[in-house]
Design a protein around this motif. Structure first.
Motif, PDB file in Angstrom:
ATOM      1  N   ILE A 280      17.620 -18.301 -31.747  1.00 40.29           N
ATOM      2  CA  ILE A 280      17.202 -17.082 -32.233  1.00 40.29           C
ATOM      3  C   ILE A 280      15.706 -16.725 -32.056  1.00 40.29           C
ATOM      4  O   ILE A 280      15.321 -15.596 -31.562  1.00 40.29           O
ATOM      5  N   ALA A 281      14.755 -17.580 -32.271  1.00 45.17           N
ATOM      6  CA  ALA A 281      13.234 -17.484 -32.134  1.00 45.17           C
ATOM      7  C   ALA A 281      13.146 -17.309 -30.514  1.00 45.17           C
ATOM      8  O   ALA A 281      12.144 -16.341 -30.425  1.00 45.17           O
ATOM      9  N   ASP A 282      13.930 -17.841 -29.682  1.00 48.07           N
ATOM     10  CA  ASP A 282      13.428 -17.689 -28.334  1.00 48.07           C
ATOM     11  C   ASP A 282      13.864 -16.328 -27.913  1.00 48.07           C
ATOM     12  O   ASP A 282      13.058 -15.464 -27.159  1.00 48.07           O
ATOM     13  N   VAL A 283      15.010 -15.651 -28.334  1.00 46.74           N
ATOM     14  CA  VAL A 283      15.470 -14.486 -28.033  1.00 46.74           C
ATOM     15  C   VAL A 283      14.419 -13.402 -28.607  1.00 46.74           C
ATOM     16  O   VAL A 283      13.991 -12.503 -27.913  1.00 46.74           O
ATOM     17  N   ALA A 284      13.893 -13.622 -29.975  1.00 43.92           N
ATOM     18  CA  ALA A 284      12.911 -12.617 -30.423  1.00 43.92           C
ATOM     19  C   ALA A 284      11.858 -12.634 -29.699  1.00 43.92           C
ATOM     20  O   ALA A 284      11.286 -11.577 -29.389  1.00 43.92           O
ATOM     21  N   ILE A 285      11.395 -13.721 -29.100  1.00 37.01           N
ATOM     22  CA  ILE A 285      10.240 -13.751 -28.297  1.00 37.01           C
ATOM     23  C   ILE A 285      10.264 -13.203 -26.980  1.00 37.01           C
ATOM     24  O   ILE A 285       9.685 -12.266 -26.303  1.00 37.01           O
ATOM     25  N   LYS A 286      11.588 -13.455 -26.283  1.00 33.78           N
ATOM     26  CA  LYS A 286      11.673 -12.902 -25.132  1.00 33.78           C
ATOM     27  C   LYS A 286      11.910 -11.229 -24.857  1.00 33.78           C
ATOM     28  O   LYS A 286      11.717 -10.547 -23.976  1.00 33.78           O
ATOM     29  N   LYS A 287      12.292 -10.664 -26.320  1.00 31.59           N
ATOM     30  CA  LYS A 287      12.510  -9.306 -26.363  1.00 31.59           C
ATOM     31  C   LYS A 287      11.106  -8.626 -26.636  1.00 31.59           C
ATOM     32  O   LYS A 287      11.188  -7.318 -26.918  1.00 31.59           O
ATOM     33  N   ALA A 288      10.071  -9.194 -26.504  1.00 25.84           N
ATOM     34  CA  ALA A 288       8.753  -8.628 -26.918  1.00 25.84           C
ATOM     35  C   ALA A 288       8.477  -7.325 -26.268  1.00 25.84           C
ATOM     36  O   ALA A 288       7.870  -6.238 -26.790  1.00 25.84           O
ATOM     37  N   SER A 289       8.645  -7.305 -24.984  1.00 22.87           N
ATOM     38  CA  SER A 289       8.408  -6.292 -24.287  1.00 22.87           C
ATOM     39  C   SER A 289       9.412  -4.830 -24.678  1.00 22.87           C
ATOM     40  O   SER A 289       8.732  -3.749 -24.385  1.00 22.87           O
ATOM     41  N   GLN A 290      10.135  -5.159 -25.517  1.00 22.03           N
ATOM     42  CA  GLN A 290      10.967  -3.781 -26.044  1.00 22.03           C
ATOM     43  C   GLN A 290      10.671  -3.410 -27.229  1.00 22.03           C
ATOM     44  O   GLN A 290      11.248  -2.510 -27.875  1.00 22.03           O
ATOM     45  N   TYR A 291       9.683  -4.156 -28.010  1.00 22.94           N
ATOM     46  CA  TYR A 291       9.475  -3.840 -29.443  1.00 22.94           C
ATOM     47  C   TYR A 291       8.362  -2.499 -29.237  1.00 22.94           C
ATOM     48  O   TYR A 291       7.371  -2.479 -28.284  1.00 22.94           O
ATOM     49  N   VAL A 292       8.577  -1.507 -30.015  1.00 27.83           N
ATOM     50  CA  VAL A 292       7.707  -0.106 -29.821  1.00 27.83           C
ATOM     51  C   VAL A 292       6.431  -0.407 -30.752  1.00 27.83           C
ATOM     52  O   VAL A 292       6.596  -0.603 -32.032  1.00 27.83           O
TER      53      VAL A 292
END
Length: 135
Positions: A63-75
């Motif tokens: 879950i932590a890995d996914v949260a980090i990988k999605k950083a470019s999608q955080y507004v």
């Protein structure tokens, strides 16, 4: 409102938040843990065994890995949440550990895109029940 990226835009009272959604499939370990919880005396504590995960990491690390990988999608300048959905009844047990792991890995710098994530929410069976933890 469904979007391409992030997945959801949520508006309430003039406030806007964005959500990324990730689904985790139920694994054999989840089934073992669920059975252990059902067999627990008094329904309070259950001894959960840990077996090696196929990807080499525990669910909370994934879950932590996914949260980090999605950083470019955080507004930037908005509330951003990661919604984790799974068929497993044990998912809610991992949210706090995932948040601690995320905080441990994310740079302290306030200008990091990773600092835009406001929280991680977990639910199972169609998100009927949500369990959350703030970052």
């Amino acid at each position: 409102m469904l979007r391409e990226s992030p997945d959801l835009q949520i508006e309430l009272g003039g406030q806007v938040a964005y959500a990324e959604v990730k689904h985790f499939c139920q694994k054999n370990q989840d089934k073992l843990n669920e059975q252990a919880m059902l067999n627990a005396r008094g329904g309070i504590l259950a001894l959960l065994t840990s077996q090696p995960q196929p990807k080499g990491t525990q669910l909370w690390e994934q879950i932590a890995d996914v949260a980090i990988k999605k950083a470019s999608q955080y507004v930037e300048g908005a509330a951003n949440i990661l919604v984790v959905e799974s068929d497993s009844e044990c998912l809610e047990l991992t949210v706090t550990s995932a948040v601690h792991e995320y905080d441990k890995r994310v740079p302290a710098s306030a200008d990091s895109p990773l600092r835009r994530l406001s929280g991680i929410f977990a639910g199972n069976q169609g998100l009927d029940e949500l369990q959350g933890a703030s970052l």
